[in-house]
Design a protein around this motif. Sequence first.
Motif, PDB file in Angstrom:
ATOM      1  N   LYS A 131       0.844  -1.216   0.000  1.00  0.00           N
ATOM      2  CA  LYS A 131       0.000   0.000   0.000  1.00  0.00           C
ATOM      3  C   LYS A 131       0.871   1.255   0.000  1.00  0.00           C
ATOM      4  CE  LYS A 131      -1.966   1.847   3.582  1.00  0.00           C
ATOM      5  NZ  LYS A 131      -2.788   2.136   4.777  1.00  0.00           N
ATOM      6  N   GLU A 132       1.914   1.255   0.812  1.00  0.00           N
ATOM      7  CA  GLU A 132       2.796   2.419   0.867  1.00  0.00           C
ATOM      8  C   GLU A 132       3.526   2.622  -0.458  1.00  0.00           C
ATOM      9  OE1 GLU A 132       2.860   4.654   3.186  1.00  0.00           O
ATOM     10  OE2 GLU A 132       1.307   3.499   4.222  1.00  0.00           O
ATOM     11  N   LYS A 133       3.931   1.527  -1.078  1.00  0.00           N
ATOM     12  CA  LYS A 133       4.561   1.649  -2.406  1.00  0.00           C
ATOM     13  C   LYS A 133       3.566   2.248  -3.407  1.00  0.00           C
ATOM     14  CE  LYS A 133       7.790  -2.228  -1.902  1.00  0.00           C
ATOM     15  NZ  LYS A 133       8.194  -3.570  -2.401  1.00  0.00           N
ATOM     16  N   GLY A 134       2.322   1.804  -3.311  1.00  0.00           N
ATOM     17  CA  GLY A 134       1.300   2.358  -4.196  1.00  0.00           C
ATOM     18  C   GLY A 134       1.069   3.827  -3.937  1.00  0.00           C
ATOM     19  N   ASN A 135       1.112   4.239  -2.684  1.00  0.00           N
ATOM     20  CA  ASN A 135       0.911   5.655  -2.352  1.00  0.00           C
ATOM     21  C   ASN A 135       2.011   6.527  -2.943  1.00  0.00           C
ATOM     22  OD1 ASN A 135      -1.339   4.900  -0.941  1.00  0.00           O
ATOM     23  ND2 ASN A 135      -0.413   5.077   1.085  1.00  0.00           N
ATOM     24  N   VAL A 136       3.235   5.991  -2.941  1.00  0.00           N
ATOM     25  CA  VAL A 136       4.358   6.742  -3.524  1.00  0.00           C
ATOM     26  C   VAL A 136       4.105   6.987  -5.017  1.00  0.00           C
ATOM     27  CG1 VAL A 136       6.809   6.646  -4.118  1.00  0.00           C
ATOM     28  CG2 VAL A 136       6.044   5.921  -1.837  1.00  0.00           C
ATOM     29  N   GLU A 137       3.678   5.945  -5.711  1.00  0.00           N
ATOM     30  CA  GLU A 137       3.403   6.089  -7.152  1.00  0.00           C
ATOM     31  C   GLU A 137       2.175   6.972  -7.395  1.00  0.00           C
ATOM     32  OE1 GLU A 137       5.390   5.095  -9.505  1.00  0.00           O
ATOM     33  OE2 GLU A 137       6.734   4.129  -8.079  1.00  0.00           O
ATOM     34  N   TYR A 138       1.222   6.888  -6.501  1.00  0.00           N
ATOM     35  CA  TYR A 138       0.004   7.704  -6.642  1.00  0.00           C
ATOM     36  C   TYR A 138       0.345   9.190  -6.567  1.00  0.00           C
ATOM     37  CZ  TYR A 138      -4.839   9.234  -5.990  1.00  0.00           C
ATOM     38  OH  TYR A 138      -6.061   9.844  -6.137  1.00  0.00           O
ATOM     39  N   LYS A 139       1.219   9.552  -5.632  1.00  0.00           N
ATOM     40  CA  LYS A 139       1.622  10.952  -5.490  1.00  0.00           C
ATOM     41  C   LYS A 139       2.390  11.441  -6.710  1.00  0.00           C
ATOM     42  CE  LYS A 139       1.745  10.823  -0.444  1.00  0.00           C
ATOM     43  NZ  LYS A 139       2.609  10.843   0.780  1.00  0.00           N
ATOM     44  N   LYS A 140       3.037  10.517  -7.404  1.00  0.00           N
ATOM     45  CA  LYS A 140       3.742  10.868  -8.645  1.00  0.00           C
ATOM     46  C   LYS A 140       2.793  10.885  -9.842  1.00  0.00           C
ATOM     47  CE  LYS A 140       8.129   8.724  -7.203  1.00  0.00           C
ATOM     48  NZ  LYS A 140       9.109   7.640  -7.532  1.00  0.00           N
ATOM     49  N   GLU A 141       1.507  10.571  -9.581  1.00  0.00           N
ATOM     50  CA  GLU A 141       0.472  10.481 -10.617  1.00  0.00           C
ATOM     51  C   GLU A 141       0.729   9.331 -11.583  1.00  0.00           C
ATOM     52  OE1 GLU A 141      -0.180  14.244 -12.499  1.00  0.00           O
ATOM     53  OE2 GLU A 141      -0.753  15.237 -10.612  1.00  0.00           O
ATOM     54  N   ASN A 142       1.433   8.320 -11.104  1.00  0.00           N
ATOM     55  CA  ASN A 142       1.609   7.089 -11.875  1.00  0.00           C
ATOM     56  C   ASN A 142       0.482   6.137 -11.477  1.00  0.00           C
ATOM     57  OD1 ASN A 142       4.001   8.067 -13.022  1.00  0.00           O
ATOM     58  ND2 ASN A 142       5.250   7.251 -11.334  1.00  0.00           N
ATOM     59  N   TRP A 143      -0.705   6.398 -12.024  1.00  0.00           N
ATOM     60  CA  TRP A 143      -1.905   5.701 -11.568  1.00  0.00           C
ATOM     61  C   TRP A 143      -1.825   4.187 -11.802  1.00  0.00           C
ATOM     62  CZ3 TRP A 143      -2.873   9.861  -9.278  1.00  0.00           C
ATOM     63  CH2 TRP A 143      -2.965  11.096  -9.914  1.00  0.00           C
ATOM     64  N   ALA A 144      -1.340   3.786 -12.964  1.00  0.00           N
ATOM     65  CA  ALA A 144      -1.287   2.352 -13.292  1.00  0.00           C
ATOM     66  C   ALA A 144      -0.325   1.617 -12.365  1.00  0.00           C
ATOM     67  CB  ALA A 144      -0.885   2.154 -14.750  1.00  0.00           C
ATOM     68  N   ALA A 145       0.843   2.219 -12.111  1.00  0.00           N
ATOM     69  CA  ALA A 145       1.822   1.584 -11.228  1.00  0.00           C
ATOM     70  C   ALA A 145       1.273   1.502  -9.806  1.00  0.00           C
ATOM     71  CB  ALA A 145       3.134   2.373 -11.248  1.00  0.00           C
ATOM     72  N   ALA A 146       0.604   2.590  -9.372  1.00  0.00           N
ATOM     73  CA  ALA A 146       0.013   2.594  -8.034  1.00  0.00           C
ATOM     74  C   ALA A 146      -1.034   1.490  -7.910  1.00  0.00           C
ATOM     75  CB  ALA A 146      -0.620   3.956  -7.749  1.00  0.00           C
ATOM     76  N   LEU A 147      -1.853   1.340  -8.949  1.00  0.00           N
ATOM     77  CA  LEU A 147      -2.890   0.313  -8.922  1.00  0.00           C
ATOM     78  C   LEU A 147      -2.286  -1.081  -8.817  1.00  0.00           C
ATOM     79  CD1 LEU A 147      -5.876  -0.477  -9.179  1.00  0.00           C
ATOM     80  CD2 LEU A 147      -5.590  -0.440 -11.674  1.00  0.00           C
ATOM     81  N   ASP A 148      -1.195  -1.322  -9.522  1.00  0.00           N
ATOM     82  CA  ASP A 148      -0.541  -2.636  -9.452  1.00  0.00           C
ATOM     83  C   ASP A 148      -0.083  -2.936  -8.025  1.00  0.00           C
ATOM     84  OD1 ASP A 148      -0.930  -3.168 -12.117  1.00  0.00           O
ATOM     85  OD2 ASP A 148       1.039  -2.392 -12.747  1.00  0.00           O
ATOM     86  N   HIS A 149       0.478  -1.932  -7.348  1.00  0.00           N
ATOM     87  CA  HIS A 149       0.931  -2.137  -5.975  1.00  0.00           C
ATOM     88  C   HIS A 149      -0.244  -2.408  -5.043  1.00  0.00           C
ATOM     89  CE1 HIS A 149       4.951  -1.317  -7.110  1.00  0.00           C
ATOM     90  NE2 HIS A 149       4.855   0.021  -7.185  1.00  0.00           N
ATOM     91  N   TYR A 150      -1.344  -1.682  -5.259  1.00  0.00           N
ATOM     92  CA  TYR A 150      -2.522  -1.904  -4.405  1.00  0.00           C
ATOM     93  C   TYR A 150      -3.083  -3.310  -4.622  1.00  0.00           C
ATOM     94  CZ  TYR A 150      -2.412   3.158  -3.744  1.00  0.00           C
ATOM     95  OH  TYR A 150      -2.039   4.442  -3.426  1.00  0.00           O
ATOM     96  N   LYS A 151      -3.075  -3.760  -5.853  1.00  0.00           N
ATOM     97  CA  LYS A 151      -3.551  -5.119  -6.134  1.00  0.00           C
ATOM     98  C   LYS A 151      -2.665  -6.163  -5.467  1.00  0.00           C
ATOM     99  CE  LYS A 151      -5.977  -4.382 -10.527  1.00  0.00           C
ATOM    100  NZ  LYS A 151      -5.988  -4.701 -11.984  1.00  0.00           N
TER     101      LYS A 151
END
Length: 230
Positions: free
Chosen positions: A13-33
């Motif tokens: 989740k934290e890895k996804g949050n890092v990507e989310y803040k960078k607006e890397n939505w697809a990468a963030a979604l992969d981490h959340y999954k």
Amino acid sequence: AARKEREIAEEWKEKGNVEYKKENWAAALDHYKNGLVYDMYNAKIHGNACMALIKMKRWPQALKHAEQCIALEPKWVKGYYMKGTVLSNESKIEQARDVLRQAVKMEPQNEQIKSLLDEVEQRVDYVESRLRRRKTNNNNGAADKSSVSEKDARKHSASDSGPETNGADDNQAAVEDVDSDEEYCDDGSCRTPKKVKLQVTRKQVTDTLVDLCAAAIGVAIVWLIVARDE
């Protein structure tokens, strides 16, 4: 073991949050999954996945995660807000309004939810007002047609109740309708060909036939006289 899996899920989740803040939505979604693989009942990870999907405008998948949030944590207002957001973007505005009203009841001071609810309610009011106008126009059109039909009925009724004639009125039925190839114009503008109805009565047809027969007999008499003289 379960605690270890929850910790791994939090790391994803934290890895996804890092990507989310960078607006890397697809990468963030992969981490959340990946996090949900270890803790599928984590409402916060479902919520983050939903937000990433909203950013990517993947509404059906986002709706599933929003509904998971509500199922797992019914008192967490963000789940309702996300679901209302998705439904609004899918143009399911009445459903969005109902969900957001629930959210406002849970947090009456939440300006973000109240703002979205106001926007959705305005859209609902606009659609309903258009439907009312359309219904009114349809009713007026039906009333106009009914009025015309009543006038025609009264007109025919008056002609039927009049004195008996020699049958001339019965002969007024149109024999043939034709389309004119000529354009018709008014006020200096020409439009498509207008359909012209030719009214031919049976009496006119009979008179024409009698005249033709008389002409034919006359021609035959002249021919006989000429032949006899020869």
